[in-house]
Write a protein that holds these residues in place. Structure first.
Motif, PDB file in Angstrom:
ATOM      1  N   ASP A 296      -1.650  -4.289   8.819  1.00 14.90           N
ATOM      2  CA  ASP A 296      -2.570  -4.593   7.721  1.00 14.90           C
ATOM      3  C   ASP A 296      -2.865  -3.335   6.906  1.00 14.90           C
ATOM      4  O   ASP A 296      -2.936  -3.388   5.668  1.00 14.90           O
ATOM      5  CB  ASP A 296      -3.882  -5.171   8.264  1.00 14.90           C
ATOM      6  CG  ASP A 296      -3.731  -6.612   8.722  1.00 14.90           C
ATOM      7  OD1 ASP A 296      -2.725  -7.248   8.349  1.00 14.90           O
ATOM      8  OD2 ASP A 296      -4.614  -7.091   9.455  1.00 14.90           O
ATOM      9  N   ALA A 297      -3.030  -2.216   7.597  1.00 14.96           N
ATOM     10  CA  ALA A 297      -3.295  -0.946   6.906  1.00 14.96           C
ATOM     11  C   ALA A 297      -2.105  -0.551   6.043  1.00 14.96           C
ATOM     12  O   ALA A 297      -2.260  -0.079   4.909  1.00 14.96           O
ATOM     13  CB  ALA A 297      -3.609   0.146   7.922  1.00 14.96           C
ATOM     14  N   PHE A 298      -0.898  -0.762   6.576  1.00 13.33           N
ATOM     15  CA  PHE A 298       0.311  -0.431   5.814  1.00 13.33           C
ATOM     16  C   PHE A 298       0.450  -1.353   4.613  1.00 13.33           C
ATOM     17  O   PHE A 298       0.819  -0.925   3.511  1.00 13.33           O
ATOM     18  CB  PHE A 298       1.532  -0.535   6.718  1.00 13.33           C
ATOM     19  CG  PHE A 298       2.808  -0.072   6.073  1.00 13.33           C
ATOM     20  CD1 PHE A 298       2.927   1.211   5.571  1.00 13.33           C
ATOM     21  CD2 PHE A 298       3.891  -0.930   5.962  1.00 13.33           C
ATOM     22  CE1 PHE A 298       4.098   1.641   4.976  1.00 13.33           C
ATOM     23  CE2 PHE A 298       5.067  -0.503   5.365  1.00 13.33           C
ATOM     24  CZ  PHE A 298       5.168   0.785   4.867  1.00 13.33           C
ATOM     25  N   ALA A 299       0.145  -2.644   4.798  1.00 15.76           N
ATOM     26  CA  ALA A 299       0.258  -3.612   3.709  1.00 15.76           C
ATOM     27  C   ALA A 299      -0.722  -3.309   2.584  1.00 15.76           C
ATOM     28  O   ALA A 299      -0.455  -3.609   1.416  1.00 15.76           O
ATOM     29  CB  ALA A 299       0.036  -5.028   4.238  1.00 15.76           C
ATOM     30  N   ASP A 300      -1.869  -2.718   2.924  1.00  8.54           N
ATOM     31  CA  ASP A 300      -2.881  -2.386   1.925  1.00  8.54           C
ATOM     32  C   ASP A 300      -2.641  -1.036   1.256  1.00  8.54           C
ATOM     33  O   ASP A 300      -3.375  -0.657   0.350  1.00  8.54           O
ATOM     34  CB  ASP A 300      -4.279  -2.379   2.561  1.00  8.54           C
ATOM     35  CG  ASP A 300      -4.771  -3.784   2.881  1.00  8.54           C
ATOM     36  OD1 ASP A 300      -4.262  -4.739   2.250  1.00  8.54           O
ATOM     37  OD2 ASP A 300      -5.634  -3.934   3.753  1.00  8.54           O
TER      38      ASP A 300
ATOM     39  N   PHE B 201       1.810   1.911  -1.558  1.00  7.09           N
ATOM     40  CA  PHE B 201       3.266   1.732  -1.506  1.00  7.09           C
ATOM     41  C   PHE B 201       3.648   0.257  -1.536  1.00  7.09           C
ATOM     42  O   PHE B 201       4.628  -0.137  -2.168  1.00  7.09           O
ATOM     43  CB  PHE B 201       3.820   2.404  -0.250  1.00  7.09           C
ATOM     44  CG  PHE B 201       5.311   2.287  -0.091  1.00  7.09           C
ATOM     45  CD1 PHE B 201       6.169   3.027  -0.896  1.00  7.09           C
ATOM     46  CD2 PHE B 201       5.860   1.436   0.855  1.00  7.09           C
ATOM     47  CE1 PHE B 201       7.546   2.913  -0.768  1.00  7.09           C
ATOM     48  CE2 PHE B 201       7.244   1.319   0.988  1.00  7.09           C
ATOM     49  CZ  PHE B 201       8.084   2.062   0.182  1.00  7.09           C
ATOM     50  N   LEU B 202       2.888  -0.579  -0.839  1.00  8.12           N
ATOM     51  CA  LEU B 202       3.189  -2.011  -0.792  1.00  8.12           C
ATOM     52  C   LEU B 202       2.263  -2.834  -1.668  1.00  8.12           C
ATOM     53  O   LEU B 202       2.667  -3.863  -2.213  1.00  8.12           O
ATOM     54  CB  LEU B 202       3.105  -2.526   0.649  1.00  8.12           C
ATOM     55  CG  LEU B 202       4.181  -2.058   1.622  1.00  8.12           C
ATOM     56  CD1 LEU B 202       3.948  -2.694   2.984  1.00  8.12           C
ATOM     57  CD2 LEU B 202       5.573  -2.397   1.121  1.00  8.12           C
ATOM     58  N   HIS B 203       1.008  -2.369  -1.809  1.00  6.63           N
ATOM     59  CA  HIS B 203      -0.015  -3.201  -2.442  1.00  6.63           C
ATOM     60  C   HIS B 203       0.076  -3.179  -3.967  1.00  6.63           C
ATOM     61  O   HIS B 203      -0.172  -4.191  -4.620  1.00  6.63           O
ATOM     62  CB  HIS B 203      -1.405  -2.747  -1.986  1.00  6.63           C
ATOM     63  CG  HIS B 203      -2.505  -3.689  -2.345  1.00  6.63           C
ATOM     64  ND1 HIS B 203      -2.600  -4.956  -1.815  1.00  6.63           N
ATOM     65  CD2 HIS B 203      -3.542  -3.572  -3.213  1.00  6.63           C
ATOM     66  CE1 HIS B 203      -3.660  -5.559  -2.315  1.00  6.63           C
ATOM     67  NE2 HIS B 203      -4.238  -4.753  -3.168  1.00  6.63           N
ATOM     68  N   ASN B 204       0.435  -2.037  -4.546  1.00  7.13           N
ATOM     69  CA  ASN B 204       0.513  -1.934  -6.001  1.00  7.13           C
ATOM     70  C   ASN B 204       1.638  -2.804  -6.548  1.00  7.13           C
ATOM     71  O   ASN B 204       2.700  -2.927  -5.934  1.00  7.13           O
ATOM     72  CB  ASN B 204       0.738  -0.482  -6.430  1.00  7.13           C
ATOM     73  CG  ASN B 204      -0.522   0.348  -6.303  1.00  7.13           C
ATOM     74  OD1 ASN B 204      -1.538  -0.109  -5.794  1.00  7.13           O
ATOM     75  ND2 ASN B 204      -0.467   1.576  -6.771  1.00  7.13           N
ATOM     76  N   GLU B 205       1.392  -3.395  -7.700  1.00  5.38           N
ATOM     77  CA  GLU B 205       2.424  -4.213  -8.337  1.00  5.38           C
ATOM     78  C   GLU B 205       3.572  -3.306  -8.771  1.00  5.38           C
ATOM     79  O   GLU B 205       3.379  -2.343  -9.528  1.00  5.38           O
ATOM     80  CB  GLU B 205       1.847  -4.936  -9.547  1.00  5.38           C
ATOM     81  CG  GLU B 205       2.807  -5.901 -10.192  1.00  5.38           C
ATOM     82  CD  GLU B 205       2.157  -6.716 -11.299  1.00  5.38           C
ATOM     83  OE1 GLU B 205       2.905  -7.338 -12.064  1.00  5.38           O
ATOM     84  OE2 GLU B 205       0.922  -6.717 -11.380  1.00  5.38           O
ATOM     85  N   SER B 206       4.766  -3.597  -8.300  1.00  9.82           N
ATOM     86  CA  SER B 206       5.894  -2.708  -8.557  1.00  9.82           C
ATOM     87  C   SER B 206       7.203  -3.466  -8.380  1.00  9.82           C
ATOM     88  O   SER B 206       7.228  -4.610  -7.936  1.00  9.82           O
ATOM     89  CB  SER B 206       5.862  -1.502  -7.607  1.00  9.82           C
ATOM     90  OG  SER B 206       5.925  -1.925  -6.258  1.00  9.82           O
TER      91      SER B 206
END
Length: 219
Positions: free
Chosen positions: A115-119, A122-127
């Motif tokens: 969950d921490a990695f998903a937030d 790197f993953l959370h920003n629209e890209s």
């Protein structure tokens, strides 16, 4: 984000004096792959749930099965990426944490770390996600970053996602409104673009139509 904020203590570590029955009860009540075993505040190892459930004599002490213990742990300086590697390497969903004095301080749970990695940005920003490949002897992280940034894009991060003896693939997370310009620049530098993008399809279709038209006119 401070990864130490995710250290938990809800599951009580067992000792070698505890019984098999006690360990089996812990595993029945909680979906964990390993139980930390601690003596005098020091981590002895982690007892796999898969082995615990096969022991028939429930009254025996865990000390008689110390040979089953797996040895893995983290500390309060372990990074988020290091933790993900630890979880994968040990096929577990719980990793003990040791403090600076090497005493048992608690544990990390896989779900919390993911969950921490998903937030993370790197993953959370629209890209855009772009996977490129090249010969291992020819690729350059510096060149990859330069190609992205000279096209007015922002590189959120990258990692080597696949490799063999000759070739390597790199996954990039990019913030851009013009991913096609980035793609074409990578191609000009002899990178193979692995991922498929709608804009790229449209451009390739136009090229195919132009080639067909030239062939028709030359007839």
């Amino acid at each position: 984000m401070n990864i130490n904020d995710f250290i938990l203590e809800e599951i009580k570590a067992l000792t070698l004096n505890d019984t098999v029955r006690c360990a089996q009860q812990v595993c029945e009540n909680l979906p964990i792959t390993h139980i930390p075993i601690v003596e005098g505040g020091k981590l002895i190892g982690c007892l796999p749930e898969s082995d615990i459930q096969t022991i028939e004599d429930k009254d025996k002490k865990l000390s008689e099965y110390s040979y089953l213990l797996d040895i893995f742990y983290s500390n309060n300086k372990t990074t988020l990426l290091d933790l993900i590697v630890l979880f994968a390497d040990n096929d577990c969903n719980l990793i003990p944490v040791l403090n600076e004095e090497m005493n048992y301080a608690g544990y990390y749970e896989l779900s919390d770390v993911l969950d921490a990695f998903a937030d993370s940005p790197f993953l959370h920003n629209e890209s855009e996600t772009l996977i490129i490949g090249k010969n291992k002897s020819d690729y350059s992280i510096g060149q990859i970053a330069q190609i992205v940034e000279t096209n007015g894009a922002k590189l959120l991060g990258l990692y080597i996602s696949s490799e063999n003896q000759d070739n390597i693939q790199v996954t990039l997370k990019i913030i851009t409104q013009e991913i096609n310009e980035v793609i074409q620049t990578f191609r000009r530098y002899d990178y193979h673009v692995v991922t498929q993008h709608e804009d790229d399809f449209y451009l390739e279709e136009l090229k195919d139509r132009a080639a067909y038209l030239r062939k028709y006119l030359d007839m």
